[in-house]
Write an enzyme that holds these catalytic residues in place. Structure first.
Site, short mmCIF file in Angstrom:
data_model
loop_
_atom_site.label_atom_id
_atom_site.label_comp_id
_atom_site.label_asym_id
_atom_site.label_seq_id
_atom_site.Cartn_x
_atom_site.Cartn_y
_atom_site.Cartn_z
N LYS A 1 9.54 -3.06 -39.64
CA LYS A 1 9.13 -1.72 -40.06
C LYS A 1 9.84 -1.27 -41.34
O LYS A 1 9.21 -0.70 -42.23
CB LYS A 1 9.41 -0.74 -38.92
N ARG B 1 9.35 10.30 -32.89
CA ARG B 1 9.46 9.25 -31.87
C ARG B 1 8.83 9.69 -30.56
O ARG B 1 8.64 8.86 -29.67
CB ARG B 1 10.94 8.94 -31.58
N ARG C 1 17.83 -14.78 -34.16
CA ARG C 1 18.76 -14.39 -35.22
C ARG C 1 20.18 -14.86 -34.91
O ARG C 1 20.62 -14.80 -33.78
CB ARG C 1 18.75 -12.86 -35.39
N ARG D 1 24.37 -11.79 -31.86
CA ARG D 1 24.85 -10.45 -31.52
C ARG D 1 24.26 -10.01 -30.18
O ARG D 1 23.17 -10.43 -29.80
CB ARG D 1 24.45 -9.45 -32.61
N ARG E 1 15.07 -2.82 -24.84
CA ARG E 1 14.69 -1.93 -25.94
C ARG E 1 13.17 -1.80 -26.02
O ARG E 1 12.66 -0.72 -26.33
CB ARG E 1 15.24 -2.48 -27.27
#
Ligand SMILES: [Zn+2]
Length: 218
Positions: A13, A88, A127, A160, A171
């Site tokens: 985004k 949101r 990642r 992470r 999430r």
């Protein structure tokens, strides 16, 4: 053109917001940037927000809304804007509608970046971050020469907590809970357009620009 960009974590985004705002010649307004600007200038709202953030609490809605309102009144936002990170929730969307109505304008389009959950998990869980320079590699899309080792400085790569599959799934659940009603709200107003946000970044930008063009008068 006044537009809002929505999409799940890992949809790219931030990157798309930048490209689309440039294409539409409007400022990109993200809540992260607004927070940072208010905190660094020491505005009354920034002082309030910082107190919450320093305690590790979420900045309350009314503080966020006031900051966004003030930002939208700045001169550069009068011909249009791209909002990233706000609204949101449906109550925030209603406030935004009110603010725009007061200034005799309205939202032109809400662009939703659509990526399925499996793809988000694949993108984020691949990642790997360098412990030395913080550069982010990706096991599939941007792998280092030697697995687990940074090309730049031979630093050790690690995953992470935010990039663990389980954290990402949580999430996504939170995102779906607040965003599904928001997307439905905008769909009912006829301003929602969804685009496929998978594949190369440039392709996604082109799809976004096409979608905006089909929304007409700009
Ligand atoms: Zn490194």
């Amino acid at each position: 053109m006044r537009l809002v960009l929505v999409g799940p974590p890992g949809a790219g985004k931030g990157t798309q917001a930048q490209f689309i705002a440039e294409h539409a010649s409007v400022p990109k307004i993200s809540t992260g940037d607004i927070f940072r600007a208010n905190v660094s200038k020491g505005t009354p709202l920034g002082v309030q927000a910082k107190a919450y953030m320093d305690r590790g609490d979420l900045v309350p809605d009314d503080v966020t809304i006031e900051m966004v309102k003030l930002r939208l009144r700045e001169n550069d936002a009068s011909p249009g804007f791209l909002l990233d990170g706000f609204p949101r929730t449906v109550p925030q969307a209603e406030v935004l509608d009110d603010v725009l109505r007061e200034s005799g304008t309205k939202l032109d389009v809400v662009l939703e970046l659509v990526v399925d959950d499996d793809e988000v998990i694949r993108r984020l869980s691949g990642r790997r971050t360098c412990r030395t320079c913080n550069h982010i590699w990706h096991v599939d899309f941007d792998p280092p020469e030697v697995p687990g080792v940074c090309d730049i400085d031979d630093g050790e790569l690690f995953q992470r907590d935010d990039d663990q599959a389980e954290t990402i799934a949580n999430r996504l659940t939170v995102y779906a809970g607040s965003t599904a009603p928001l997307v439905a709200y905008y769909a009912s107003r006829g301003v929602l357009v969804g685009i496929d946000a998978t594949g190369p970044v440039d392709d996604v930008t082109l799809r976004a620009i096409d979608a905006l063009r089909s929304f007409g008068d700009g």
